[in-house]
Design an enzyme around this catalytic site. Structure first.
Site, PDB file in Angstrom:
ATOM      1  N   GLY A 159      -3.776  13.183  -4.855  1.00  0.00           N
ATOM      2  CA  GLY A 159      -4.639  12.033  -5.073  1.00  0.00           C
ATOM      3  C   GLY A 159      -4.667  11.167  -3.836  1.00  0.00           C
ATOM      4  O   GLY A 159      -3.793  11.287  -2.962  1.00  0.00           O
ATOM      5  N   GLN A 207      -5.713   4.061   1.515  1.00  0.00           N
ATOM      6  CA  GLN A 207      -4.871   4.985   2.294  1.00  0.00           C
ATOM      7  C   GLN A 207      -5.589   5.555   3.518  1.00  0.00           C
ATOM      8  O   GLN A 207      -4.945   6.110   4.399  1.00  0.00           O
ATOM      9  CB  GLN A 207      -4.368   6.126   1.412  1.00  0.00           C
ATOM     10  N   CYS A 259       4.092  10.202  -1.819  1.00  0.00           N
ATOM     11  CA  CYS A 259       2.881   9.504  -1.425  1.00  0.00           C
ATOM     12  C   CYS A 259       2.617   9.812   0.040  1.00  0.00           C
ATOM     13  O   CYS A 259       3.530   9.725   0.867  1.00  0.00           O
ATOM     14  CB  CYS A 259       3.083   8.002  -1.628  1.00  0.00           C
ATOM     15  N   LEU A 260       1.374  10.165   0.362  1.00  0.00           N
ATOM     16  CA  LEU A 260       1.044  10.470   1.758  1.00  0.00           C
ATOM     17  C   LEU A 260       1.248   9.252   2.654  1.00  0.00           C
ATOM     18  O   LEU A 260       1.439   9.400   3.859  1.00  0.00           O
ATOM     19  CB  LEU A 260      -0.395  10.975   1.862  1.00  0.00           C
ATOM     20  N   HIS A 300      -0.456   5.964 -10.292  1.00  0.00           N
ATOM     21  CA  HIS A 300      -0.042   5.825  -8.893  1.00  0.00           C
ATOM     22  C   HIS A 300      -1.232   5.373  -8.021  1.00  0.00           C
ATOM     23  O   HIS A 300      -1.106   4.437  -7.233  1.00  0.00           O
ATOM     24  CB  HIS A 300       0.516   7.172  -8.421  1.00  0.00           C
ATOM     25  N   GLU A 301      -2.383   6.030  -8.195  1.00  0.00           N
ATOM     26  CA  GLU A 301      -3.545   5.707  -7.342  1.00  0.00           C
ATOM     27  C   GLU A 301      -4.124   4.334  -7.679  1.00  0.00           C
ATOM     28  O   GLU A 301      -4.533   3.596  -6.777  1.00  0.00           O
ATOM     29  CB  GLU A 301      -4.627   6.788  -7.465  1.00  0.00           C
ATOM     30  N   HIS A 320      -2.268   1.689  -6.002  1.00  0.00           N
ATOM     31  CA  HIS A 320      -2.671   1.507  -4.599  1.00  0.00           C
ATOM     32  C   HIS A 320      -3.787   0.455  -4.489  1.00  0.00           C
ATOM     33  O   HIS A 320      -3.817  -0.327  -3.538  1.00  0.00           O
ATOM     34  CB  HIS A 320      -3.198   2.815  -3.995  1.00  0.00           C
TER      35      HIS A 320
HETATM   36 CO    CO Z   1       0.203   7.235  -2.845  1.00  0.00          CO
END
Ligand code: CO
Length: 182
Positions: free
Chosen positions: A46, A51, A97-98, A139-140, A143
């Site tokens: 995701g 991000q 997480c990236l 999670h997204e 963000h």
């Molecule tokens: Co993340």
């Protein structure tokens, strides 16, 4: 179509609230396409627009198809996502997480959520999600509020190092856990 650079922890943008998308312009559609390319290239499950440096409420999610994971194998693109229902039942699981390269951590999340938003054609969306896919949505959407999973660890030491690039790979997560248990 382009693979974009990922904003990583320490960048103040990750701590800001994203603003709603007011109009679905060609620029927004191109951003969504680029986010999908970036997610695939980086092997993430995701990605939120912040991000890639855009403070817009926009998420893409795709969990690789797995018969044990409900709602996997589908590409979700949600504009202005919002959790409108959340189960009281929770479960503990690991997340990477990236934007937090090199780590996975343990987070408690609701097992089911209902997400509302708008699709790429501007049509209202209402998704009922459970398990791992519900976790990724939580999670997204976090963000979009400037929240990272590392804010929500079940305990400060429930975070492990993994090889950069392996943040979202279950095998790596299991290996990390085994390393800690050893
Ligand atoms: Co993340």
């Amino acid at each position: 179509m382009a693979v974009l650079d990922i904003v990583t922890v320490g960048d103040p943008r990750l701590r800001q609230r994203s603003r709603p998308v007011r109009q679905i312009t060609p620029k927004i559609l191109r951003l969504i396409d680029d986010m999908i390319d970036t997610m695939y290239e980086r092997e993430g499950v995701g990605l939120a627009a912040v991000q890639v440096g855009e403070l817009l409420r926009l998420i893409v999610i795709e969990v690789p198809e797995d018969e044990k994971i409900p709602d996997s194998g589908k590409l979700y693109m949600v504009i202005n996502p919002e959790i409108v229902k959340i189960s009281r039942q929770t479960e503990v699981g690991r997340e990477g997480c990236l934007s937090v390269p090199g780590y996975v951590g343990e987070v408690e999340r609701a097992t089911e959520v209902v997400v509302r938003g708008v699709d790429v054609r501007g049509k209202p969306l209402r998704l009922r999600l459970k398990g791992y896919v519900a976790r990724v949505f939580q999670h997204e959407i976090d963000h979009c509020e400037g929240v990272l999973y590392i804010d929500k660890l079940t305990a400060p030491d429930r975070i492990w190092e993994v090889r950069p690039g392996d943040e979202e790979k279950v095998e790596a997560q299991e290996a990390a856990e085994a390393a800690v248990a050893a």
